[in-house]
Design a protein around this motif. Sequence first.
Motif, PDB file in Angstrom:
ATOM      1  N   ASP A 107       0.727  -1.078  -0.066  1.00 20.19           N
ATOM      2  CA  ASP A 107       0.031  -0.140   0.033  1.00 20.19           C
ATOM      3  C   ASP A 107       0.848   1.250  -0.091  1.00 20.19           C
ATOM      4  O   ASP A 107       0.387   2.240   0.471  1.00 20.19           O
ATOM      5  CB  ASP A 107      -0.976  -0.027   1.109  1.00 20.19           C
ATOM      6  CG  ASP A 107      -0.224  -0.519   2.197  1.00 20.19           C
ATOM      7  OD1 ASP A 107       0.956  -0.872   2.373  1.00 20.19           O
ATOM      8  OD2 ASP A 107      -0.872  -0.493   3.404  1.00 20.19           O
ATOM      9  N   ILE A 108       2.083   1.106  -0.563  1.00 23.41           N
ATOM     10  CA  ILE A 108       2.909   2.261  -0.624  1.00 23.41           C
ATOM     11  C   ILE A 108       2.757   2.901  -2.217  1.00 23.41           C
ATOM     12  O   ILE A 108       3.032   1.945  -3.094  1.00 23.41           O
ATOM     13  CB  ILE A 108       4.285   2.053  -0.342  1.00 23.41           C
ATOM     14  CG1 ILE A 108       4.375   1.550   1.171  1.00 23.41           C
ATOM     15  CG2 ILE A 108       5.175   3.009  -0.587  1.00 23.41           C
ATOM     16  CD1 ILE A 108       5.100   0.399   1.357  1.00 23.41           C
ATOM     17  N   PRO A 109       2.730   3.973  -2.575  1.00 25.39           N
ATOM     18  CA  PRO A 109       2.477   4.569  -3.689  1.00 25.39           C
ATOM     19  C   PRO A 109       3.888   4.646  -4.513  1.00 25.39           C
ATOM     20  O   PRO A 109       4.951   4.584  -3.806  1.00 25.39           O
ATOM     21  CB  PRO A 109       2.110   6.124  -3.432  1.00 25.39           C
ATOM     22  CG  PRO A 109       2.584   6.319  -1.972  1.00 25.39           C
ATOM     23  CD  PRO A 109       2.237   5.328  -1.451  1.00 25.39           C
ATOM     24  N   MET A 110       3.705   4.235  -5.503  1.00 20.75           N
ATOM     25  CA  MET A 110       4.868   4.099  -6.511  1.00 20.75           C
ATOM     26  C   MET A 110       5.885   5.542  -6.430  1.00 20.75           C
ATOM     27  O   MET A 110       7.297   5.297  -6.453  1.00 20.75           O
ATOM     28  CB  MET A 110       4.564   4.154  -8.094  1.00 20.75           C
ATOM     29  CG  MET A 110       5.455   3.822  -8.987  1.00 20.75           C
ATOM     30  SD  MET A 110       4.757   3.571 -10.654  1.00 20.75           S
ATOM     31  CE  MET A 110       6.065   4.163 -11.520  1.00 20.75           C
ATOM     32  N   GLU A 111       5.293   6.844  -6.301  1.00 16.32           N
ATOM     33  CA  GLU A 111       6.081   7.930  -6.560  1.00 16.32           C
ATOM     34  C   GLU A 111       7.173   7.829  -5.165  1.00 16.32           C
ATOM     35  O   GLU A 111       8.260   8.222  -5.301  1.00 16.32           O
ATOM     36  CB  GLU A 111       5.311   9.282  -6.226  1.00 16.32           C
ATOM     37  CG  GLU A 111       4.589   9.529  -7.583  1.00 16.32           C
ATOM     38  CD  GLU A 111       3.279   8.879  -7.620  1.00 16.32           C
ATOM     39  OE1 GLU A 111       2.659   9.366  -8.487  1.00 16.32           O
ATOM     40  OE2 GLU A 111       2.995   7.964  -6.749  1.00 16.32           O
ATOM     41  N   LEU A 112       6.645   7.162  -4.135  1.00 18.45           N
ATOM     42  CA  LEU A 112       7.843   7.247  -3.037  1.00 18.45           C
ATOM     43  C   LEU A 112       9.056   6.354  -3.249  1.00 18.45           C
ATOM     44  O   LEU A 112      10.159   6.927  -2.852  1.00 18.45           O
ATOM     45  CB  LEU A 112       7.050   6.526  -1.631  1.00 18.45           C
ATOM     46  CG  LEU A 112       6.080   7.547  -1.053  1.00 18.45           C
ATOM     47  CD1 LEU A 112       5.797   7.009   0.382  1.00 18.45           C
ATOM     48  CD2 LEU A 112       6.957   8.870  -0.620  1.00 18.45           C
ATOM     49  N   TYR A 113       8.755   5.261  -3.762  1.00 16.90           N
ATOM     50  CA  TYR A 113      10.209   4.393  -4.192  1.00 16.90           C
ATOM     51  C   TYR A 113      11.029   5.321  -5.053  1.00 16.90           C
ATOM     52  O   TYR A 113      12.101   5.443  -5.244  1.00 16.90           O
ATOM     53  CB  TYR A 113       9.588   3.348  -5.058  1.00 16.90           C
ATOM     54  CG  TYR A 113       8.953   2.155  -4.307  1.00 16.90           C
ATOM     55  CD1 TYR A 113       9.826   1.528  -3.367  1.00 16.90           C
ATOM     56  CD2 TYR A 113       7.773   1.893  -4.089  1.00 16.90           C
ATOM     57  CE1 TYR A 113       9.148   0.205  -2.634  1.00 16.90           C
ATOM     58  CE2 TYR A 113       7.065   0.823  -3.419  1.00 16.90           C
ATOM     59  CZ  TYR A 113       7.937   0.126  -2.652  1.00 16.90           C
ATOM     60  OH  TYR A 113       7.226  -0.931  -1.903  1.00 16.90           O
ATOM     61  N   LEU A 114      10.502   6.111  -5.979  1.00 14.86           N
ATOM     62  CA  LEU A 114      10.954   6.909  -7.103  1.00 14.86           C
ATOM     63  C   LEU A 114      11.778   7.899  -6.471  1.00 14.86           C
ATOM     64  O   LEU A 114      12.904   8.309  -6.847  1.00 14.86           O
ATOM     65  CB  LEU A 114      10.081   7.274  -8.335  1.00 14.86           C
ATOM     66  CG  LEU A 114       9.302   6.348  -9.059  1.00 14.86           C
ATOM     67  CD1 LEU A 114       8.396   7.154 -10.142  1.00 14.86           C
ATOM     68  CD2 LEU A 114      10.544   5.567  -9.549  1.00 14.86           C
ATOM     69  N   VAL A 115      11.059   8.525  -5.254  1.00 11.39           N
ATOM     70  CA  VAL A 115      11.700   9.585  -4.707  1.00 11.39           C
ATOM     71  C   VAL A 115      13.066   9.215  -3.960  1.00 11.39           C
ATOM     72  O   VAL A 115      14.090   9.867  -3.927  1.00 11.39           O
ATOM     73  CB  VAL A 115      10.649  10.300  -3.673  1.00 11.39           C
ATOM     74  CG1 VAL A 115      11.289  11.177  -2.652  1.00 11.39           C
ATOM     75  CG2 VAL A 115       9.674  11.190  -4.543  1.00 11.39           C
ATOM     76  N   VAL A 116      12.754   8.059  -3.255  1.00 11.23           N
ATOM     77  CA  VAL A 116      13.920   7.626  -2.777  1.00 11.23           C
ATOM     78  C   VAL A 116      15.006   7.080  -3.733  1.00 11.23           C
ATOM     79  O   VAL A 116      16.234   7.422  -3.256  1.00 11.23           O
ATOM     80  CB  VAL A 116      13.715   6.164  -2.166  1.00 11.23           C
ATOM     81  CG1 VAL A 116      15.011   5.296  -1.456  1.00 11.23           C
ATOM     82  CG2 VAL A 116      12.701   6.281  -0.785  1.00 11.23           C
ATOM     83  N   THR A 143      15.589   8.515  -6.559  1.00 14.79           N
ATOM     84  CA  THR A 143      16.144   9.849  -7.121  1.00 14.79           C
ATOM     85  C   THR A 143      17.026  10.427  -6.160  1.00 14.79           C
ATOM     86  O   THR A 143      18.203  10.603  -6.275  1.00 14.79           O
ATOM     87  CB  THR A 143      15.028  10.888  -7.166  1.00 14.79           C
ATOM     88  OG1 THR A 143      14.178  10.307  -8.329  1.00 14.79           O
ATOM     89  CG2 THR A 143      15.449  12.069  -7.819  1.00 14.79           C
ATOM     90  N   ILE A 149      16.911  -0.068  -8.802  1.00 18.15           N
ATOM     91  CA  ILE A 149      15.475   0.077  -7.807  1.00 18.15           C
ATOM     92  C   ILE A 149      14.356   0.844  -8.734  1.00 18.15           C
ATOM     93  O   ILE A 149      13.313   0.331  -9.042  1.00 18.15           O
ATOM     94  CB  ILE A 149      15.845   1.308  -6.718  1.00 18.15           C
ATOM     95  CG1 ILE A 149      16.718   0.487  -5.951  1.00 18.15           C
ATOM     96  CG2 ILE A 149      14.440   1.598  -6.123  1.00 18.15           C
ATOM     97  CD1 ILE A 149      16.898   1.344  -4.715  1.00 18.15           C
ATOM     98  N   PHE A 177       5.217  -2.256 -10.639  1.00 17.55           N
ATOM     99  CA  PHE A 177       3.847  -1.266 -10.653  1.00 17.55           C
ATOM    100  C   PHE A 177       3.337  -1.088 -11.895  1.00 17.55           C
ATOM    101  O   PHE A 177       1.975  -1.215 -12.106  1.00 17.55           O
ATOM    102  CB  PHE A 177       4.161   0.227  -9.945  1.00 17.55           C
ATOM    103  CG  PHE A 177       4.350  -0.156  -8.760  1.00 17.55           C
ATOM    104  CD1 PHE A 177       3.192   0.218  -7.853  1.00 17.55           C
ATOM    105  CD2 PHE A 177       5.640  -0.280  -7.992  1.00 17.55           C
ATOM    106  CE1 PHE A 177       3.348   0.333  -6.505  1.00 17.55           C
ATOM    107  CE2 PHE A 177       5.618  -0.399  -6.529  1.00 17.55           C
ATOM    108  CZ  PHE A 177       4.547  -0.140  -5.986  1.00 17.55           C
ATOM    109  N   LEU A 178       3.969  -1.111 -12.985  1.00 21.52           N
ATOM    110  CA  LEU A 178       3.476  -0.944 -14.327  1.00 21.52           C
ATOM    111  C   LEU A 178       3.112  -2.137 -15.108  1.00 21.52           C
ATOM    112  O   LEU A 178       1.941  -2.334 -15.863  1.00 21.52           O
ATOM    113  CB  LEU A 178       4.227   0.068 -15.099  1.00 21.52           C
ATOM    114  CG  LEU A 178       4.551   1.568 -14.482  1.00 21.52           C
ATOM    115  CD1 LEU A 178       5.264   2.519 -15.485  1.00 21.52           C
ATOM    116  CD2 LEU A 178       3.098   2.067 -14.293  1.00 21.52           C
TER     117      LEU A 178
END
Lengths: 103, 170
Positions: A2-11, A13, A45, A53-54
């Motif tokens: 239940d973690i949005p995909m953007e959070l992984y991408l922020v980490v 980045t 990552i 996700f996609l």
Amino acid sequence: MDIPMELYLVVSTIMFFAGVYGFISRRNTLTILISLELILNAVDINFVVFNRFLYPEQMEGFFFTLFAIAVSAAETAVAIAIIINIYRNIQNIDIKNLNKMKN
Amino acid sequence: MDISVSQIIFGILAVMIVAFSVMTVTTRRVLRSATYLLFVLLATAGIYLMLDYHFLAAVQVTVYAGGILVLFIFSIFLTSHAGDKLEKIPVKKTLAGITAAVLGIGVCLYVVLKNGIKITEAVSGGEIDMKHIGITLMGTEKYQYLLPFEAISILLLACIIGGIMIARKR
């Protein structure tokens, strides 16, 4: 999950650009190599997150992460061989001394 | 609001990755830098586990944390004395690095957060079957990966030969 995909991408980045900072500002060849590992790991990552996700039914990201890990292992081994050879010749591994390799 | 276990674990892993990757590039002792890199790599393996890629987490731990880090630590011991500090980075270089990093983070985060595909619920495929991984890695059909596998094995052979040629005594 239940973690949005953007959070992984922020980490990833932040990890990537920490690597970029180290790559630009460091002088010691070994620490430059360590920064390079950070960059490669951030890209791994991203591959995995996009795959999960996609396109969860396909495996492209999975396998290319696997191959990227193998490539980075190979690259590190050769780079460290070169660095140790440089150290043997000039007793120093700072990049500003590397122009002595020319002759 | 209730926080699930996976959110707590993700929070810990994210904080670990961010903190240790910044410390990796800012500490002035090389050995500490390598140690922080180890923590970053282990936390990354944790993220792979969270995404149900168990095989990838195992590869990450064995190849990165087990292989590459040992190489790094050996070469650090070979090329520097214990307690050595790196020389101070000149202000100009620090500024250049920080500018590049901040600009990059700004652009990337803007793109990701503005246009990011709003997926919060991954269509969980669950753990990938090992048999499926093996067949996909060794097959020659569409969406199977024998050719890159062979290319990687040639690359590894070239690296073995190159490493020996470069590092041997003359």
